[in-house]
Design a protein around this motif. Structure first.
Motif, PDB file in Angstrom:
ATOM      1  N   SER A  76     -13.403  -1.036   1.581  1.00 35.67           N
ATOM      2  CA  SER A  76     -12.777   0.286   1.436  1.00 35.67           C
ATOM      3  C   SER A  76     -11.546   0.489   2.327  1.00 35.67           C
ATOM      4  CB  SER A  76     -13.795   1.381   1.755  1.00 35.67           C
ATOM      5  OG  SER A  76     -13.140   2.635   1.754  1.00 35.67           O
ATOM      6  N   LEU A  77     -10.524   1.048   1.747  1.00 39.07           N
ATOM      7  CA  LEU A  77      -9.290   1.319   2.514  1.00 39.07           C
ATOM      8  C   LEU A  77      -9.522   2.386   3.575  1.00 39.07           C
ATOM      9  CD1 LEU A  77      -7.695   4.191   1.583  1.00 39.07           C
ATOM     10  CD2 LEU A  77      -7.239   2.844  -0.429  1.00 39.07           C
ATOM     11  N   LYS A  78     -10.575   3.192   3.386  1.00 40.20           N
ATOM     12  CA  LYS A  78     -10.832   4.265   4.357  1.00 40.20           C
ATOM     13  C   LYS A  78     -11.259   3.710   5.717  1.00 40.20           C
ATOM     14  CE  LYS A  78     -11.331   8.135   1.404  1.00 40.20           C
ATOM     15  NZ  LYS A  78     -11.870   9.424   1.124  1.00 40.20           N
ATOM     16  N   ASN A  79     -11.772   2.478   5.722  1.00 41.96           N
ATOM     17  CA  ASN A  79     -12.183   1.866   6.998  1.00 41.96           C
ATOM     18  C   ASN A  79     -11.072   1.018   7.606  1.00 41.96           C
ATOM     19  OD1 ASN A  79     -14.691   2.856   6.274  1.00 41.96           O
ATOM     20  ND2 ASN A  79     -15.290   0.940   5.267  1.00 41.96           N
ATOM     21  N   ASN A  80      -9.911   1.032   6.990  1.00 40.16           N
ATOM     22  CA  ASN A  80      -8.850   0.125   7.415  1.00 40.16           C
ATOM     23  C   ASN A  80      -7.627   0.925   7.853  1.00 40.16           C
ATOM     24  OD1 ASN A  80      -6.245  -1.460   6.527  1.00 40.16           O
ATOM     25  ND2 ASN A  80      -7.808  -3.000   6.899  1.00 40.16           N
ATOM     26  N   PRO A  81      -7.258   0.835   9.132  1.00 41.24           N
ATOM     27  CA  PRO A  81      -6.140   1.668   9.609  1.00 41.24           C
ATOM     28  C   PRO A  81      -4.820   1.356   8.915  1.00 41.24           C
ATOM     29  CG  PRO A  81      -6.878   0.128  11.315  1.00 41.24           C
ATOM     30  CD  PRO A  81      -7.822  -0.020  10.174  1.00 41.24           C
ATOM     31  N   ALA A  82      -4.687   0.147   8.371  1.00 42.34           N
ATOM     32  CA  ALA A  82      -3.447  -0.195   7.671  1.00 42.34           C
ATOM     33  C   ALA A  82      -3.500   0.267   6.216  1.00 42.34           C
ATOM     34  CB  ALA A  82      -3.196  -1.694   7.742  1.00 42.34           C
ATOM     35  N   LEU A 108      -2.822  -4.284  -1.122  1.00 46.48           N
ATOM     36  CA  LEU A 108      -2.565  -5.347  -0.149  1.00 46.48           C
ATOM     37  C   LEU A 108      -1.081  -5.382   0.166  1.00 46.48           C
ATOM     38  CD1 LEU A 108      -1.756  -8.722  -1.250  1.00 46.48           C
ATOM     39  CD2 LEU A 108      -3.022  -7.498  -2.972  1.00 46.48           C
ATOM     40  N   GLY A 109      -0.780  -5.959   1.314  1.00 48.87           N
ATOM     41  CA  GLY A 109       0.618  -6.034   1.727  1.00 48.87           C
ATOM     42  C   GLY A 109       0.843  -7.271   2.560  1.00 48.87           C
ATOM     43  N   ARG A 110       1.937  -7.273   3.288  1.00 48.43           N
ATOM     44  CA  ARG A 110       2.227  -8.444   4.117  1.00 48.43           C
ATOM     45  C   ARG A 110       1.153  -8.578   5.180  1.00 48.43           C
ATOM     46  NH1 ARG A 110       5.458 -12.041   4.448  1.00 48.43           N
ATOM     47  NH2 ARG A 110       7.056 -11.221   3.087  1.00 48.43           N
ATOM     48  N   GLU A 111       0.696  -9.822   5.376  1.00 48.14           N
ATOM     49  CA  GLU A 111      -0.357 -10.098   6.355  1.00 48.14           C
ATOM     50  C   GLU A 111       0.231  -9.944   7.761  1.00 48.14           C
ATOM     51  OE1 GLU A 111      -3.509 -11.190   4.894  1.00 48.14           O
ATOM     52  OE2 GLU A 111      -4.109 -10.616   6.909  1.00 48.14           O
ATOM     53  N   VAL A 112      -0.280  -8.972   8.514  1.00 55.48           N
ATOM     54  CA  VAL A 112       0.227  -8.728   9.868  1.00 55.48           C
ATOM     55  C   VAL A 112      -0.955  -8.878  10.831  1.00 55.48           C
ATOM     56  CG1 VAL A 112       1.216  -6.966  11.404  1.00 55.48           C
ATOM     57  CG2 VAL A 112       2.055  -7.170   9.061  1.00 55.48           C
ATOM     58  N   ARG A 121       0.575  -1.403   8.322  1.00 53.37           N
ATOM     59  CA  ARG A 121       0.813  -2.756   8.814  1.00 53.37           C
ATOM     60  C   ARG A 121      -0.485  -3.275   9.415  1.00 53.37           C
ATOM     61  NH1 ARG A 121       5.759  -0.793  12.306  1.00 53.37           N
ATOM     62  NH2 ARG A 121       4.328   0.938  12.207  1.00 53.37           N
ATOM     63  N   GLY A 122      -0.917  -4.423   8.967  1.00 51.61           N
ATOM     64  CA  GLY A 122      -2.145  -4.977   9.511  1.00 51.61           C
ATOM     65  C   GLY A 122      -2.665  -6.060   8.613  1.00 51.61           C
ATOM     66  N   PRO A 123      -3.879  -6.544   8.928  1.00 50.87           N
ATOM     67  CA  PRO A 123      -4.425  -7.611   8.091  1.00 50.87           C
ATOM     68  C   PRO A 123      -4.915  -7.050   6.749  1.00 50.87           C
ATOM     69  CG  PRO A 123      -5.780  -7.237  10.072  1.00 50.87           C
ATOM     70  CD  PRO A 123      -4.741  -6.159  10.037  1.00 50.87           C
ATOM     71  N   ASN A 124      -4.883  -7.870   5.728  1.00 49.04           N
ATOM     72  CA  ASN A 124      -5.442  -7.476   4.437  1.00 49.04           C
ATOM     73  C   ASN A 124      -6.957  -7.618   4.484  1.00 49.04           C
ATOM     74  OD1 ASN A 124      -3.060  -6.913   2.806  1.00 49.04           O
ATOM     75  ND2 ASN A 124      -2.563  -9.070   3.170  1.00 49.04           N
ATOM     76  N   VAL A 175       7.886  -2.650   4.431  1.00 48.84           N
ATOM     77  CA  VAL A 175       6.517  -2.508   3.951  1.00 48.84           C
ATOM     78  C   VAL A 175       6.604  -2.522   2.429  1.00 48.84           C
ATOM     79  CG1 VAL A 175       4.587  -0.885   3.707  1.00 48.84           C
ATOM     80  CG2 VAL A 175       5.632  -1.261   5.943  1.00 48.84           C
ATOM     81  N   VAL A 176       5.938  -3.479   1.847  1.00 47.51           N
ATOM     82  CA  VAL A 176       5.913  -3.606   0.388  1.00 47.51           C
ATOM     83  C   VAL A 176       4.444  -3.783   0.024  1.00 47.51           C
ATOM     84  CG1 VAL A 176       6.654  -5.011  -1.575  1.00 47.51           C
ATOM     85  CG2 VAL A 176       8.201  -4.676   0.344  1.00 47.51           C
ATOM     86  N   ASN A 177       3.898  -2.845  -0.701  1.00 49.21           N
ATOM     87  CA  ASN A 177       2.475  -2.921  -1.024  1.00 49.21           C
ATOM     88  C   ASN A 177       2.237  -3.123  -2.501  1.00 49.21           C
ATOM     89  OD1 ASN A 177       1.530  -2.555   1.585  1.00 49.21           O
ATOM     90  ND2 ASN A 177       1.699  -0.330   1.419  1.00 49.21           N
ATOM     91  N   LEU A 178       1.314  -4.033  -2.767  1.00 43.24           N
ATOM     92  CA  LEU A 178       0.866  -4.196  -4.150  1.00 43.24           C
ATOM     93  C   LEU A 178      -0.384  -3.360  -4.310  1.00 43.24           C
ATOM     94  CD1 LEU A 178       0.676  -7.984  -5.065  1.00 43.24           C
ATOM     95  CD2 LEU A 178       2.427  -6.336  -5.697  1.00 43.24           C
ATOM     96  N   LYS A 179      -0.557  -2.814  -5.502  1.00 45.26           N
ATOM     97  CA  LYS A 179      -1.819  -2.140  -5.794  1.00 45.26           C
ATOM     98  C   LYS A 179      -2.357  -2.701  -7.099  1.00 45.26           C
ATOM     99  CE  LYS A 179      -4.107   2.295  -5.699  1.00 45.26           C
ATOM    100  NZ  LYS A 179      -3.993   3.755  -5.824  1.00 45.26           N
ATOM    101  N   LEU A 180      -3.510  -3.327  -7.025  1.00 49.44           N
ATOM    102  CA  LEU A 180      -4.157  -3.812  -8.238  1.00 49.44           C
ATOM    103  C   LEU A 180      -4.965  -2.636  -8.786  1.00 49.44           C
ATOM    104  CD1 LEU A 180      -3.232  -6.403  -6.918  1.00 49.44           C
ATOM    105  CD2 LEU A 180      -5.428  -7.441  -7.402  1.00 49.44           C
TER     106      LEU A 180
END
Ligand code: AKG
Ligand code: FE2
Length: 311
Positions: A76-82, A108-112, A121-124, A175-180
């Protein structure tokens, strides 16, 4: 009889390929400019993104969304600060006057690395799927989006009468984000139920891949007060201006309202790529305008649509 307007389709080949004349490039820039100012939307061919990779990524959507619900919820994206990861059906409300969106998604975005963690910004949060089924095709596709996004931004800048160098800060660490996305079969009879409620996109530009033949995207055309269907055609990307470009061009290039009604009679997959830009950048088209950074703008819009606090 009134003529139904259509979102223009533009062949980008002459701009993207190195061996074309300045006149041919200028012609493409001009066509893009016209579409941006008339519709805020365009369809593009000759974009240089291999068809095989587009097909692979749509396959990755299926592999991901076919996973059991608990494995998707664990991402879940809610648990992910990025704000990378999974969004359940009904979790996003793009139009506050409609019902929650009937779609599930995955960002998902660039792996940081974790130590550089920041907003967007952060890990996927990669799903546990074989590399060739998910990580490899999606990562390859991401690189194609970075390149195509960069070219499209250049065309916008040139069309507005600037040199492409004005984009330097904005495209530095973008910041470039893909959304599936997965829209299940539309079964509701409630007129307030959409796959994605009417909205504008938050960022600079969006590059959308639709599953061929799975129509559903509709664009609001204010001068004819009509929703224009944008067909899902193989190898054709839909490009639209986001709120940042709208604001930066004083509405000259409009961030046009659009929505999705899954009209396919079955599942529908799509992959928008949101080119948000370098978070510390301000208006590249008006260097004196430093009222809001990309980060301030995106955070406000994004958190609002998920009911998250915007501190
Ligand atoms: O799925 C689509 O065709 C469009 C999705 C969209 O507009 C969005 O995610 O912002
Ligand atoms: Fe959108």
């Amino acid at each position: 009889m009134a003529i139904i307007p259509e979102i223009p389709t533009i062949d980008l080949r002459s701009y993207i390929q190195p061996d074309t004349s300045p006149e041919q490039k200028a012609k493409v820039v001009d066509e893009v400019k016209k579409a941006c100012s008339q519709y805020g939307f365009l369809q593009v061919t000759g974009h240089g993104v291999p068809l095989a990779n587009q097909r692979e990524v749509l396959g990755s959507c299926k592999s991901l969304f076919d996973l059991p619900q608990d494995r998707k919820d664990a991402l879940s994206l809610k648990n992910n600060p990025a704000r990378r990861g999974y969004e359940r059906i009904g979790e996003q409300i793009l139009d506050a006057k409609a019902l929650p969106d009937c779609k599930e998604g995955y960002y998902l975005g660039r792996e940081v690395p974790l130590k550089q963690l920041g907003f967007l910004r952060g890990p996927n949060q990669w799903p546990d799927l074989p590399d060739e089924e998910f990580h490899a095709p999606v990562s390859k596709y991401y690189e194609h989006m970075l390149r195509l996004g960069g070219s499209l931004l250049e065309m916008l800048a040139l069309g507005l009468g600037h040199d492409v160098s004005v984009l330097e800060a904005f495209t530095k660490e973008p910041v470039v984000n893909l959304k599936l996305l997965h829209y299940p079969k539309h079964i509701s009879e409630d007129p307030k139920q959409f796959g994605a409620g009417a909205h504008t996109d938050f960022g600079a530009i969006t590059i959308l891949l639709q599953q061929p033949g799975k129509h559903g995207l509709e664009v609001y055309h204010s001068s004819s007060d009509a929703w224009l269907s944008v067909p899902a055609v193989e190898d054709v990307f839909v490009i639209n201006m986001g709120d940042l470009v709208h604001k930066w061009t004083d509405g000259k290039y409009s961030s046009t309202v659009h929505r999705v009604v899954n009209a396919s009679g079955g599942d529908r997959y799509s992959v928008p790529c949101f080119y948000q830009g370098d978070l510390s950048a301000t208006n590249p088209f008006k260097p004196g305008d430093t009222t809001e950074t990309v980060e301030q703008h995106i955070k406000r819009k994004f958190d609002m649509s998920y009911g998250l606090s915007s501190k």
